[in-house]
Design an enzyme around this catalytic site. Sequence first.
Site, PDB file in Angstrom:
ATOM      1  N   TYR A   1     -21.585  -5.291  -2.960  1.00 50.07           N
ATOM      2  CA  TYR A   1     -21.061  -5.026  -1.608  1.00 50.07           C
ATOM      3  C   TYR A   1     -19.538  -5.065  -1.612  1.00 50.07           C
ATOM      4  O   TYR A   1     -18.881  -4.233  -1.002  1.00 50.07           O
ATOM      5  CB  TYR A   1     -21.614  -6.074  -0.624  1.00 50.07           C
TER       6      TYR A   1
ATOM      7  N   ASP B   1      -4.936  18.366   3.809  1.00 53.79           N
ATOM      8  CA  ASP B   1      -6.397  18.406   3.817  1.00 53.79           C
ATOM      9  C   ASP B   1      -6.740  18.966   2.444  1.00 53.79           C
ATOM     10  O   ASP B   1      -6.648  20.169   2.199  1.00 53.79           O
ATOM     11  CB  ASP B   1      -6.928  19.301   4.944  1.00 53.79           C
TER      12      ASP B   1
ATOM     13  N   LYS C   1     -16.255  19.120  -2.307  1.00 50.26           N
ATOM     14  CA  LYS C   1     -15.805  20.384  -2.903  1.00 50.26           C
ATOM     15  C   LYS C   1     -15.226  20.078  -4.284  1.00 50.26           C
ATOM     16  O   LYS C   1     -15.941  20.076  -5.270  1.00 50.26           O
ATOM     17  CB  LYS C   1     -14.745  21.038  -2.004  1.00 50.26           C
TER      18      LYS C   1
ATOM     19  N   HIS D   1     -22.439  27.205  16.928  1.00 47.48           N
ATOM     20  CA  HIS D   1     -23.039  27.976  15.832  1.00 47.48           C
ATOM     21  C   HIS D   1     -24.077  27.183  15.040  1.00 47.48           C
ATOM     22  O   HIS D   1     -24.946  27.754  14.415  1.00 47.48           O
ATOM     23  CB  HIS D   1     -21.962  28.530  14.895  1.00 47.48           C
TER      24      HIS D   1
ATOM     25  N   PHE E   1      -9.500  22.988  10.005  1.00 46.82           N
ATOM     26  CA  PHE E   1     -10.920  23.310   9.836  1.00 46.82           C
ATOM     27  C   PHE E   1     -11.659  22.846  11.090  1.00 46.82           C
ATOM     28  O   PHE E   1     -11.145  22.017  11.837  1.00 46.82           O
ATOM     29  CB  PHE E   1     -11.449  22.610   8.580  1.00 46.82           C
ATOM     30  N   ASP E   2     -12.872  23.367  11.353  1.00 42.68           N
ATOM     31  CA  ASP E   2     -13.515  23.068  12.654  1.00 42.68           C
ATOM     32  C   ASP E   2     -13.721  21.572  12.904  1.00 42.68           C
ATOM     33  O   ASP E   2     -13.462  21.076  13.997  1.00 42.68           O
ATOM     34  CB  ASP E   2     -14.803  23.887  12.878  1.00 42.68           C
TER      35      ASP E   2
ATOM     36  N   ALA F   1      -9.337  19.222   0.401  1.00 44.14           N
ATOM     37  CA  ALA F   1     -10.704  19.532  -0.038  1.00 44.14           C
ATOM     38  C   ALA F   1     -10.725  20.406  -1.301  1.00 44.14           C
ATOM     39  O   ALA F   1     -11.527  20.189  -2.194  1.00 44.14           O
ATOM     40  CB  ALA F   1     -11.476  20.215   1.093  1.00 44.14           C
TER      41      ALA F   1
HETATM   42  N1  F0G Z   1     -11.648  20.355   5.607  1.00 45.62           N
HETATM   43  C1  F0G Z   1     -11.981  21.533   5.049  1.00 45.62           C
HETATM   44  C2  F0G Z   1     -10.900  22.484   4.632  1.00 45.62           C
HETATM   45  C3  F0G Z   1     -13.330  21.864   4.864  1.00 45.62           C
HETATM   46  O1  F0G Z   1     -13.639  23.043   4.322  1.00 45.62           O
HETATM   47  C4  F0G Z   1     -14.326  20.945   5.272  1.00 45.62           C
HETATM   48  C5  F0G Z   1     -15.745  21.258   5.127  1.00 45.62           C
HETATM   49  C6  F0G Z   1     -13.928  19.727   5.831  1.00 45.62           C
HETATM   50  C7  F0G Z   1     -12.575  19.474   5.988  1.00 45.62           C
HETATM   51  C8  F0G Z   1     -14.923  18.693   6.300  1.00 45.62           C
HETATM   52  O2  F0G Z   1     -15.454  18.022   5.218  1.00 45.62           O
HETATM   53  O3  F0G Z   1     -17.900  18.516   5.360  1.00 45.62           O
HETATM   54  O4  F0G Z   1     -17.029  16.683   3.897  1.00 45.62           O
HETATM   55  O5  F0G Z   1     -17.005  16.431   6.348  1.00 45.62           O
HETATM   56  N2  F0G Z   1     -16.181  22.398   4.859  1.00 45.62           N
HETATM   57  C9  F0G Z   1     -17.552  22.798   4.608  1.00 45.62           C
HETATM   58  C10 F0G Z   1     -17.592  24.302   4.433  1.00 45.62           C
HETATM   59  C11 F0G Z   1     -18.534  22.301   5.589  1.00 45.62           C
HETATM   60  O6  F0G Z   1     -18.705  24.863   4.374  1.00 45.62           O
HETATM   61  O7  F0G Z   1     -16.541  24.927   4.312  1.00 45.62           O
HETATM   62  P1  F0G Z   1     -16.925  17.395   5.217  1.00 45.62           P
END
Ligand code: F0G
Length: 451
Positions: A67, A202, A245, A436, A119-120, A204
Amino acid sequence: MEPFRIKMVEPLPSLDRSQRAKALRAADYNLFRLESDQVIIDLFTDSGTSAMSAEQWAALMRGDEAYAGAVSFRRFEQVLRELTGHPYVLPTHQGRAAERILFSSLLRPGQISVSNTHFDTTRANVELAGGRAVDLPYTEGDFQGDLDVAALKDLLNRSCGQVACVVVTVTNNAGGGQPVSMANLKAVRSVCTEAGVPLFLDAARFAENAYLIIQREPGYAAYSPREVAEKMFALADGCVASLKKDGIANMGGALTLRDDVLAARCKELLIATEGFPTYGGLAGRDLEALAQGLLEVTDPAYLAHRAETASWFARQLEKAGLPCVQPAGCHAVYVDARRLLPHIPPEQFPAHALACELYLEAGVRTFEVGTLSFGRVADDGAELPADKELLRLALPRRVYTRSHLAYVAAAAGIVASRAERVPGYRIVEAPKALRHFTARLAPIERRKESE
Ligand code: F0G
């Protein structure tokens, strides 16, 4: 060729056309609602869908599930500290948890977060924290992921100290998977320093961005992807990262920081909502797989193969008659559905229509980046179209070979040859936010020419 060989395989599901038509109808024409055994080739996302290496599977066995004080965390922390140069490393279950923790610790209500494109989920977390997300993309040349520095300066001058942070997304997923140049990152850094505003990445797809800098930006050809990635992180005050990613694992995220006070605040939230700081939202074995994946992802042979595959795939699709965003990035190829299906207006979701057609034709699942996902609905119910109507064909890491992609390109060619007969779609039922994911849709019957 692929710089790896395959030790373990999974069979592909097999469905004929009538089974696919039935599955799509049962899913209310929303590809999120399909079961994955109804999908033959799944190019929905590159997130959490990677194949792990033998070394990663071996690392799983070393997972320390204590833990507190897990040795696996020490390994994860060391890999991320060495890569980023940021002293504080907070593990989270995925990227959006890191976003939530950062923005709710950093933003006061009404404050602004500026990005090349949020990102969304990033936008949603800025807004949940009471902030406002402003996108300032600069979409010209080889680095269409860049942030518009002149517009940033202008906003900083006009906003009377309301800008609380700048977030540069590398690569810019929502804007076509395009890279951000080092020159742009440096320029943004200097504007942020002058204004006293922190700069976050960001991150990713940091390794893919680093590789594209080496390929496209003068002065970087002699550096390794790892060196370029380190230079990118050196310019930032911290990062939020979905490690699903470029961590090449199936789950995980991280928040890295330089600032002591901010880190302490974020740690409190981490403990309350994700877990103790030596595991965050992850198991010890996840931390091990990620630590190993983060070392493998900057391998030049791996990145060269990935970039080559994406540009080859874009060429195949273009040859088959599908206009693609060029030059292609690494993690996906984006088809311009507005150009392919000019008869479908944005409010009938042309990229979504193409996604449905590709599923019907060949059982291929892809992702709409257009008005269905990124458009807005006005107070009177009118659709406010997104800037672009793109179909994203994402490439899971180390999962599909070129013959799988050749199958997809051939199917896409058949769809393109009957493009004018592809119907638009209408929403039958949808929630207000993030519609969506769960919306129910239906094709719009087209009237015959004579009617
Ligand atoms: N930032 C970027 C640029 C992303 O592409 C994503 C996720 C996230 C943040 C959020 O990260 O999913 O680990 O919470 N992108 C996925 C996609 C869902 O299909 O492009 P997460």
